[in-house]
Design an enzyme around this catalytic site. Structure first.
Site, PDB file in Angstrom:
ATOM      1  N   GLN A 145       3.933 -12.717   2.667  1.00 51.91           N
ATOM      2  CA  GLN A 145       3.553 -13.673   3.582  1.00 51.91           C
ATOM      3  C   GLN A 145       1.875 -13.533   3.644  1.00 51.91           C
ATOM      4  O   GLN A 145       0.699 -14.890   3.693  1.00 51.91           O
ATOM      5  CB  GLN A 145       4.103 -13.763   4.768  1.00 51.91           C
ATOM      6  CG  GLN A 145       5.153 -13.153   4.932  1.00 51.91           C
ATOM      7  CD  GLN A 145       5.713 -13.591   6.442  1.00 51.91           C
ATOM      8  OE1 GLN A 145       4.820 -12.665   7.299  1.00 51.91           O
ATOM      9  NE2 GLN A 145       7.029 -13.581   7.152  1.00 51.91           N
ATOM     10  N   VAL A 146       1.659 -12.417   3.352  1.00 57.25           N
ATOM     11  CA  VAL A 146      -0.774 -11.976   3.264  1.00 57.25           C
ATOM     12  C   VAL A 146      -0.824 -12.032   1.572  1.00 57.25           C
ATOM     13  O   VAL A 146      -1.387 -11.513   1.059  1.00 57.25           O
ATOM     14  CB  VAL A 146      -0.503 -11.246   4.182  1.00 57.25           C
ATOM     15  CG1 VAL A 146      -2.712 -11.432   3.882  1.00 57.25           C
ATOM     16  CG2 VAL A 146      -0.406 -12.539   5.759  1.00 57.25           C
ATOM     17  N   ARG A 147      -0.179 -10.669   1.622  1.00 60.88           N
ATOM     18  CA  ARG A 147      -1.088  -9.553   0.112  1.00 60.88           C
ATOM     19  C   ARG A 147      -0.576 -10.090  -1.026  1.00 60.88           C
ATOM     20  O   ARG A 147      -1.227  -9.972  -1.549  1.00 60.88           O
ATOM     21  CB  ARG A 147      -0.226  -8.104   0.676  1.00 60.88           C
ATOM     22  CG  ARG A 147      -0.809  -7.162   1.884  1.00 60.88           C
ATOM     23  CD  ARG A 147      -0.785  -5.770   1.965  1.00 60.88           C
ATOM     24  NE  ARG A 147       0.588  -5.750   2.573  1.00 60.88           N
ATOM     25  CZ  ARG A 147       0.764  -4.990   2.584  1.00 60.88           C
ATOM     26  NH1 ARG A 147       0.779  -3.502   2.166  1.00 60.88           N
ATOM     27  NH2 ARG A 147       2.377  -5.047   2.812  1.00 60.88           N
ATOM     28  N   CYS A 175      14.657   1.481  -6.919  1.00 65.68           N
ATOM     29  CA  CYS A 175      14.432   2.760  -6.685  1.00 65.68           C
ATOM     30  C   CYS A 175      13.570   3.441  -6.119  1.00 65.68           C
ATOM     31  O   CYS A 175      12.540   3.164  -5.040  1.00 65.68           O
ATOM     32  CB  CYS A 175      13.935   2.565  -7.843  1.00 65.68           C
ATOM     33  SG  CYS A 175      13.191   4.283  -9.359  1.00 65.68           S
ATOM     34  N   CYS A 212       4.710  -8.314  -1.609  1.00 62.41           N
ATOM     35  CA  CYS A 212       4.310  -6.872  -1.111  1.00 62.41           C
ATOM     36  C   CYS A 212       5.622  -6.958   0.149  1.00 62.41           C
ATOM     37  O   CYS A 212       6.567  -7.630  -0.869  1.00 62.41           O
ATOM     38  CB  CYS A 212       3.063  -7.422   0.105  1.00 62.41           C
ATOM     39  SG  CYS A 212       3.009  -9.161   0.921  1.00 62.41           S
ATOM     40  N   ASP A 263       0.665  -1.146  -0.060  1.00 65.57           N
ATOM     41  CA  ASP A 263       0.109  -0.635   0.099  1.00 65.57           C
ATOM     42  C   ASP A 263       1.035   1.053  -0.105  1.00 65.57           C
ATOM     43  O   ASP A 263       2.387   1.247  -0.915  1.00 65.57           O
ATOM     44  CB  ASP A 263      -0.959  -0.457   1.370  1.00 65.57           C
ATOM     45  CG  ASP A 263      -1.941  -1.020   0.684  1.00 65.57           C
ATOM     46  OD1 ASP A 263      -2.123  -1.586   0.293  1.00 65.57           O
ATOM     47  OD2 ASP A 263      -1.207  -1.734   2.370  1.00 65.57           O
ATOM     48  N   CYS A 297      12.339   6.685  -6.684  1.00 60.03           N
ATOM     49  CA  CYS A 297      12.054   7.568  -7.618  1.00 60.03           C
ATOM     50  C   CYS A 297      10.004   7.507  -7.643  1.00 60.03           C
ATOM     51  O   CYS A 297       9.836   6.402  -6.584  1.00 60.03           O
ATOM     52  CB  CYS A 297      11.471   6.969  -9.781  1.00 60.03           C
ATOM     53  SG  CYS A 297      10.223   5.294 -10.286  1.00 60.03           S
ATOM     54  N   CYS A 356       7.154   3.299 -12.321  1.00 61.49           N
ATOM     55  CA  CYS A 356       8.450   3.398 -12.910  1.00 61.49           C
ATOM     56  C   CYS A 356       9.120   3.524 -14.087  1.00 61.49           C
ATOM     57  O   CYS A 356       8.522   2.287 -14.473  1.00 61.49           O
ATOM     58  CB  CYS A 356       9.333   2.344 -11.405  1.00 61.49           C
ATOM     59  SG  CYS A 356      11.354   2.282 -11.765  1.00 61.49           S
ATOM     60  N   HIS A 368      10.851   0.892  -4.437  1.00 60.32           N
ATOM     61  CA  HIS A 368      10.470  -0.283  -5.094  1.00 60.32           C
ATOM     62  C   HIS A 368      11.332  -0.791  -6.000  1.00 60.32           C
ATOM     63  O   HIS A 368      12.687  -0.325  -5.859  1.00 60.32           O
ATOM     64  CB  HIS A 368       8.774   0.365  -5.706  1.00 60.32           C
ATOM     65  CG  HIS A 368       9.152   1.683  -6.408  1.00 60.32           C
ATOM     66  ND1 HIS A 368       9.187   2.652  -5.887  1.00 60.32           N
ATOM     67  CD2 HIS A 368       9.995   1.225  -7.985  1.00 60.32           C
ATOM     68  CE1 HIS A 368       9.736   3.703  -7.169  1.00 60.32           C
ATOM     69  NE2 HIS A 368      10.211   2.515  -7.650  1.00 60.32           N
TER      70      HIS A 368
END
Length: 445
Positions: A108-110, A152, A104, A63, A154, A159, A71
């Protein structure tokens, strides 16, 4: 007759056999398609190899922490909160890609959940999307970053993954240079040393290249992959500052900063409770809406009660800086220690009463943290300092208290601060106008 019936039987048998073969082939095709979309995990090393292929898409389902923690270069962002509603958009964006890798923070979850939702959607619609492989990245973004792989920072969506010819020109400096750093005595118990560098004061390209030589290959790669010269410069200076500062305290023998081997924990954090934020940074989101999502109810009420928008923004930044310093001291970070689970507030040293930020602007106030889940559980093992740096930044420091001191009395944090340009000059700024104490029990040395 016999021959005729025999031929008829053979014809019927051949047709039946052909029909069975066709059915078998159809089922085999369906199984292969299902197997092709079987979700499995890939390691960071495997993803590095896959990234060389043009038919790969990396899908980041974190999120808002993506905007703070960085990222994987070139990744797409589809937040888990509304992922199901955006699946059709994702399919359009990855046209021509046959392999998708989800992740994520820790996968483990998302990450696995969103990967499974996409696989189920593809099974239901039975469209030829071209997607054959769906993977999940082991250990997620945190594991990727903690392994020293390229990240990165940015703010482009998606991206842009700038090419090498647009990167900051940081070539190795070939000349000789002195690695002599002024040695510093190790701080005593409950004494904190704070070193910082101002990027705008470092203007020499040869000095930047000198700093680049100190970095490990993974650190160099991370710096060069960042988008924009200012981000590259800041990242380079941060890593050089860490290495040169640690080298100063190796008093038994001279240590080359380049020889230091630095490691992060499983959360991708170095367990240093320091955070610095720009005082004048603009916040894109509505402050109160943002606070309701991430802050504790008491902290939200504090901000809601402030009617002046500028003061509200400043208090928000102070609070965010302190919370960042705390989760870094825990060795976790934003995703592993959600901000909603604890409250930062002040306790007046004179009266012992606890409240929120009314007293945070007073040097007589101690900054403390307690659990939102258990209000009676006051976490008293931590000591905070909140500083105004030259009127441009807020700095928060969080250190663990001396466990050997069982006395409940409040103890001042003994703080010494230096502004430096490594290999060029050091300036002790404690007690000057360059550093103003905003909150916490601090004694500047």
């Amino acid at each position: 007759m016999f021959t005729y019936f025999r031929g008829l039987y053979m014809n019927f048998s051949q047709r039946k056999k052909k029909s069975k073969n066709q059915e078998h082939q159809r089922r085999r095709t369906e199984e292969e398609e299902a197997m092709a979309r079987t979700i499995s995990y890939v390691t960071g090393s495997q993803l590095l190899s896959l990234k060389r292929r043009p038919n790969l898409a990396i899908v980041d389902v974190r999120d808002d922490e993506r905007s703070y923690d960085g990222h994987i270069t070139g990744s797409l962002h589809y937040a888990s909160g509304n992922f199901t509603d955006k699946i059709s958009n994702l399919i359009q964006e990855v046209k021509g890609k046959d392999t998708l890798v989800f992740h994520c923070a820790l996968s483990q979850v998302r990450g696995p959940t969103c990967a499974r939702r996409l696989a189920n959607y593809l099974d239901e619609v039975k469209e030829d999307t071209g997607i054959k492989n769906i993977f999940v990245l082991e250990r997620g973004f945190n594991g990727w970053e903690s392994s020293g792989r390229p990240v990165c920072r940015c703010t482009d969506v998606p991206c842009k993954n700038q090419s090498a010819d647009k990167r900051m020109n940081l070539h190795c400096f070939g000349g000789n240079f002195s690695t002599a750093l002024v040695p510093i005595k190790l701080p005593s118990k409950m004494e904190t040393h704070f070193w910082y560098v101002l990027p705008d004061e470092v203007k020499s390209a040869s000095l930047l290249n000198q700093y680049l030589q100190l970095l490990s290959p993974c650190e160099k790669e991370n710096v060069c992959r960042m988008c924009g010269d200012q981000l590259k410069k800041s990242a380079l200076l941060a890593r050089a500052l860490v290495r040169t500062t640690i080298a100063r305290y190796q008093t038994n023998c001279q240590v080359n900063p380049r020889s230091l081997k630095l490691r992060k924990n499983i959360y991708g954090k170095p367990e240093i409770g320091i955070d610095v934020e720009e005082k004048h940074r603009r916040i894109k989101n509505d402050i109160l809406a943002f606070a309701r999502r991430y802050f504790s109810p008491k902290e939200v009420k504090l901000l809601t009660d402030i009617t002046d928008p500028e003061i509200q923004r400043q208090e928000f930044i102070k609070l965010w800086t302190l919370k960042e310093a705390y989760v870094k001291a825990l060795g976790k970070g934003f995703s592993a220690a959600p901000f909603k689970t604890f409250t930062i507030h002040s306790s007046l040293a004179t009266t012992g009463t606890s409240h929120l930020f009314d007293a945070l602007s007073s040097e007589a106030s101690e900054i403390v943290v307690d659990s939102s889940d258990d209000p009676e559980n006051l976490t008293s093992n931590w000591q905070f300092a909140l500083l105004d740096m030259a009127g441009s930044h807020y700095a928060a420091i969080c250190v663990e208290k001396d466990k050997s001191n069982r006395v409940e009395a409040r103890v001042l944090m003994k703080l010494t601060m230096w502004k430096t340009i490594p290999f060029v000059e050091d300036e002790r700024v404690s007690g000057t106008n360059a550093v103003v104490a905003v909150g916490g029990l601090i004694e500047q040395l």
